[in-house]
Motif scaffolding. Structure first.
Motif, PDB file in Angstrom:
ATOM      1  N   LEU A  14      -4.969   3.916  -1.962  1.00  0.00           N
ATOM      2  CA  LEU A  14      -3.949   3.379  -0.941  1.00  0.00           C
ATOM      3  C   LEU A  14      -3.081   2.481  -1.767  1.00  0.00           C
ATOM      4  O   LEU A  14      -3.770   1.200  -1.887  1.00  0.00           O
ATOM      5  CB  LEU A  14      -4.131   3.467   0.329  1.00  0.00           C
ATOM      6  CG  LEU A  14      -2.988   2.807   1.300  1.00  0.00           C
ATOM      7  CD1 LEU A  14      -2.389   4.319   1.564  1.00  0.00           C
ATOM      8  CD2 LEU A  14      -3.816   2.546   2.719  1.00  0.00           C
ATOM      9  N   LEU A  15      -1.883   2.649  -1.754  1.00  0.00           N
ATOM     10  CA  LEU A  15      -1.101   1.578  -2.356  1.00  0.00           C
ATOM     11  C   LEU A  15      -0.201   1.135  -1.247  1.00  0.00           C
ATOM     12  O   LEU A  15       0.651   1.887  -0.683  1.00  0.00           O
ATOM     13  CB  LEU A  15      -0.221   1.482  -3.655  1.00  0.00           C
ATOM     14  CG  LEU A  15      -0.917   1.418  -4.992  1.00  0.00           C
ATOM     15  CD1 LEU A  15      -1.977   2.763  -5.457  1.00  0.00           C
ATOM     16  CD2 LEU A  15      -0.097   1.562  -6.103  1.00  0.00           C
ATOM     17  N   VAL A  16      -0.247   0.001  -0.750  1.00  0.00           N
ATOM     18  CA  VAL A  16       0.553  -0.908   0.344  1.00  0.00           C
ATOM     19  C   VAL A  16       1.607  -1.581  -0.386  1.00  0.00           C
ATOM     20  O   VAL A  16       1.286  -2.653  -0.921  1.00  0.00           O
ATOM     21  CB  VAL A  16      -0.256  -1.402   1.359  1.00  0.00           C
ATOM     22  CG1 VAL A  16       0.583  -2.054   2.655  1.00  0.00           C
ATOM     23  CG2 VAL A  16      -1.413  -0.694   1.944  1.00  0.00           C
ATOM     24  N   ALA A  46      -5.757   2.180   5.947  1.00  0.00           N
ATOM     25  CA  ALA A  46      -6.553   1.376   4.856  1.00  0.00           C
ATOM     26  C   ALA A  46      -7.979   1.377   5.138  1.00  0.00           C
ATOM     27  O   ALA A  46      -8.771   1.210   4.250  1.00  0.00           O
ATOM     28  CB  ALA A  46      -5.723   0.049   4.870  1.00  0.00           C
ATOM     29  N   ALA A  47      -8.271   1.126   6.243  1.00  0.00           N
ATOM     30  CA  ALA A  47      -9.828   0.992   6.679  1.00  0.00           C
ATOM     31  C   ALA A  47     -10.706   2.111   6.314  1.00  0.00           C
ATOM     32  O   ALA A  47     -12.039   2.055   6.082  1.00  0.00           O
ATOM     33  CB  ALA A  47     -10.012   0.545   8.065  1.00  0.00           C
ATOM     34  N   ARG A  48      -9.906   3.335   6.143  1.00  0.00           N
ATOM     35  CA  ARG A  48     -10.950   4.539   5.612  1.00  0.00           C
ATOM     36  C   ARG A  48     -10.405   4.975   4.123  1.00  0.00           C
ATOM     37  O   ARG A  48     -11.067   5.954   3.977  1.00  0.00           O
ATOM     38  CB  ARG A  48     -10.398   5.540   6.678  1.00  0.00           C
ATOM     39  CG  ARG A  48     -10.385   5.011   8.112  1.00  0.00           C
ATOM     40  CD  ARG A  48     -10.015   6.296   9.145  1.00  0.00           C
ATOM     41  NE  ARG A  48     -11.171   7.247   8.990  1.00  0.00           N
ATOM     42  CZ  ARG A  48     -11.161   8.344   9.913  1.00  0.00           C
ATOM     43  NH1 ARG A  48     -10.235   8.579  10.754  1.00  0.00           N
ATOM     44  NH2 ARG A  48     -12.193   9.060   9.733  1.00  0.00           N
ATOM     45  N   PHE A  49      -9.993   4.064   3.569  1.00  0.00           N
ATOM     46  CA  PHE A  49      -9.625   4.337   2.161  1.00  0.00           C
ATOM     47  C   PHE A  49     -10.797   3.764   1.272  1.00  0.00           C
ATOM     48  O   PHE A  49     -11.053   2.586   1.526  1.00  0.00           O
ATOM     49  CB  PHE A  49      -8.336   3.980   1.608  1.00  0.00           C
ATOM     50  CG  PHE A  49      -7.202   5.227   1.517  1.00  0.00           C
ATOM     51  CD1 PHE A  49      -7.261   5.719   0.038  1.00  0.00           C
ATOM     52  CD2 PHE A  49      -6.608   5.578   2.455  1.00  0.00           C
ATOM     53  CE1 PHE A  49      -6.317   6.746  -0.121  1.00  0.00           C
ATOM     54  CE2 PHE A  49      -5.909   6.625   2.360  1.00  0.00           C
ATOM     55  CZ  PHE A  49      -5.534   7.360   1.239  1.00  0.00           C
ATOM     56  N   PRO A  50     -11.037   4.345   0.140  1.00  0.00           N
ATOM     57  CA  PRO A  50     -12.168   3.790  -0.729  1.00  0.00           C
ATOM     58  C   PRO A  50     -11.717   2.644  -1.433  1.00  0.00           C
ATOM     59  O   PRO A  50     -12.447   1.793  -1.989  1.00  0.00           O
ATOM     60  CB  PRO A  50     -12.429   5.057  -1.674  1.00  0.00           C
ATOM     61  CG  PRO A  50     -11.495   6.186  -1.635  1.00  0.00           C
ATOM     62  CD  PRO A  50     -10.759   5.803  -0.301  1.00  0.00           C
ATOM     63  N   PHE A 153      -1.785   7.116  -3.121  1.00  0.00           N
ATOM     64  CA  PHE A 153      -1.164   7.391  -1.945  1.00  0.00           C
ATOM     65  C   PHE A 153      -0.131   6.054  -1.762  1.00  0.00           C
ATOM     66  O   PHE A 153      -0.862   4.917  -1.856  1.00  0.00           O
ATOM     67  CB  PHE A 153      -2.053   7.601  -0.481  1.00  0.00           C
ATOM     68  CG  PHE A 153      -2.864   8.850  -0.598  1.00  0.00           C
ATOM     69  CD1 PHE A 153      -2.243  10.025  -0.003  1.00  0.00           C
ATOM     70  CD2 PHE A 153      -3.963   8.780  -1.619  1.00  0.00           C
ATOM     71  CE1 PHE A 153      -3.263  11.162  -0.275  1.00  0.00           C
ATOM     72  CE2 PHE A 153      -4.802   9.916  -1.479  1.00  0.00           C
ATOM     73  CZ  PHE A 153      -4.383  11.405  -0.763  1.00  0.00           C
ATOM     74  N   PHE A 154       1.143   6.096  -1.359  1.00  0.00           N
ATOM     75  CA  PHE A 154       1.980   5.269  -1.127  1.00  0.00           C
ATOM     76  C   PHE A 154       2.538   5.205   0.428  1.00  0.00           C
ATOM     77  O   PHE A 154       3.066   6.068   0.840  1.00  0.00           O
ATOM     78  CB  PHE A 154       3.139   5.389  -2.088  1.00  0.00           C
ATOM     79  CG  PHE A 154       2.733   5.212  -3.596  1.00  0.00           C
ATOM     80  CD1 PHE A 154       2.801   4.030  -4.295  1.00  0.00           C
ATOM     81  CD2 PHE A 154       2.231   6.405  -4.251  1.00  0.00           C
ATOM     82  CE1 PHE A 154       2.553   4.207  -5.578  1.00  0.00           C
ATOM     83  CE2 PHE A 154       2.039   6.207  -5.600  1.00  0.00           C
ATOM     84  CZ  PHE A 154       1.957   5.337  -6.060  1.00  0.00           C
ATOM     85  N   VAL A 179       3.299  10.578  -1.050  1.00  0.00           N
ATOM     86  CA  VAL A 179       3.849   9.277  -0.219  1.00  0.00           C
ATOM     87  C   VAL A 179       3.613   9.754   1.121  1.00  0.00           C
ATOM     88  O   VAL A 179       3.945  10.905   1.647  1.00  0.00           O
ATOM     89  CB  VAL A 179       5.445   9.536  -0.645  1.00  0.00           C
ATOM     90  CG1 VAL A 179       6.169   8.550   0.339  1.00  0.00           C
ATOM     91  CG2 VAL A 179       5.859   9.187  -1.840  1.00  0.00           C
ATOM     92  N   LEU A 180       3.118   8.733   1.859  1.00  0.00           N
ATOM     93  CA  LEU A 180       2.930   8.944   3.312  1.00  0.00           C
ATOM     94  C   LEU A 180       4.123   8.470   4.194  1.00  0.00           C
ATOM     95  O   LEU A 180       4.433   7.269   4.170  1.00  0.00           O
ATOM     96  CB  LEU A 180       1.825   7.851   3.871  1.00  0.00           C
ATOM     97  CG  LEU A 180       0.600   8.244   3.082  1.00  0.00           C
ATOM     98  CD1 LEU A 180      -0.382   7.041   3.061  1.00  0.00           C
ATOM     99  CD2 LEU A 180      -0.091   9.539   3.797  1.00  0.00           C
TER     100      LEU A 180
END
Length: 215
Positions: A14-16, A46-50, A153-154, A179-180
């Motif tokens: 995940l890219l924030v 984010a808490a659920r992304f590896p 994922f962005f 893209v989210l």
């Protein structure tokens, strides 16, 4: 896209993008409408992304993208940089200021990398992969490849600039980009959202809601 994507794997990240005070806060120098409202969803996802990576605009004073540097008006005026037309912005995300800091409500303790961009005075940088001259790399592509991270994922700010440019460059560097859309907000200058959507469609970049992820 209405279907549920395959479950997350160790190769997903995940890219924030640029969840900083100057963009997120309503009183920020370059506030993006609705920026604060996406923070809870980003934190939960984010808490659920590896793997999670954050980006951070990090401009010196007198940056080429600042309207004040040229004595011009932000948003409407442009200048010709060596790499093409440069949109001019209010002074924002100046190094070591509170405006450049990540928003205090952002709670992602599992962040593995914070990538700073836009720190070269004479080149702006929307993308997390390449600066706006389209040749100067940030090093992110090499980092991702060495770690075997292939599906990205962005989310974050802003949909029609840094999120959009980052997702497009991800595909052009050989990664899969998603893209989210519900966890991003746009600056929405004339035609920028439409242009971003058209570029996503041309590259087959999905725009989904976080609820479509099989977590």
């Amino acid at each position: 896209m209405s279907r549920t994507l395959p479950p997350l794997t160790p190769h997903d990240a995940l890219l924030v993008i640029d969840m900083q005070n100057d963009f997120v806060s309503p009183a920020g120098a370059l506030s993006v409408r609705g920026g604060e409202e996406i923070i809870p969803g980003i934190n939960a996802l984010a808490a659920r992304f590896p793997h999670v990576i954050l980006t951070q605009d990090w401009h010196p004073r007198g940056h080429i993208s600042f309207a004040s540097t040229h004595g011009l008006q932000p948003f409407t005026d442009t200048v010709q940089a060596p790499y093409g037309t440069q949109t001019l912005w209010p002074d924002h995300c100046i190094q070591n200021t509170s405006g450049a800091a990540l928003h205090s409500a952002l709670d992602i303790p599992n962040t593995e990398l914070i990538l700073r961009k836009g720190f070269r005075k004479d080149i702006d940088s929307y993308s997390a992969f390449l600066e706006n001259d389209r040749t100067t790399p940030t090093g992110l592509a090499g980092y991702l490849r060495e770690r075997g991270l292939t599906r990205l994922f962005f989310c974050g700010l802003a949909y029609d600039f840094c999120v959009g440019f980052s997702a497009i460059d991800a595909v052009q560097h050989g990664f899969t980009a998603i893209v989210l859309q519900d966890l991003a907000r746009a600056v929405a200058l004339p035609t920028t959202v439409e242009t971003t959507n058209d570029r996503f469609a041309a590259l087959n970049i999905p725009r989904i809601h976080a609820s479509h992820l099989a977590l």
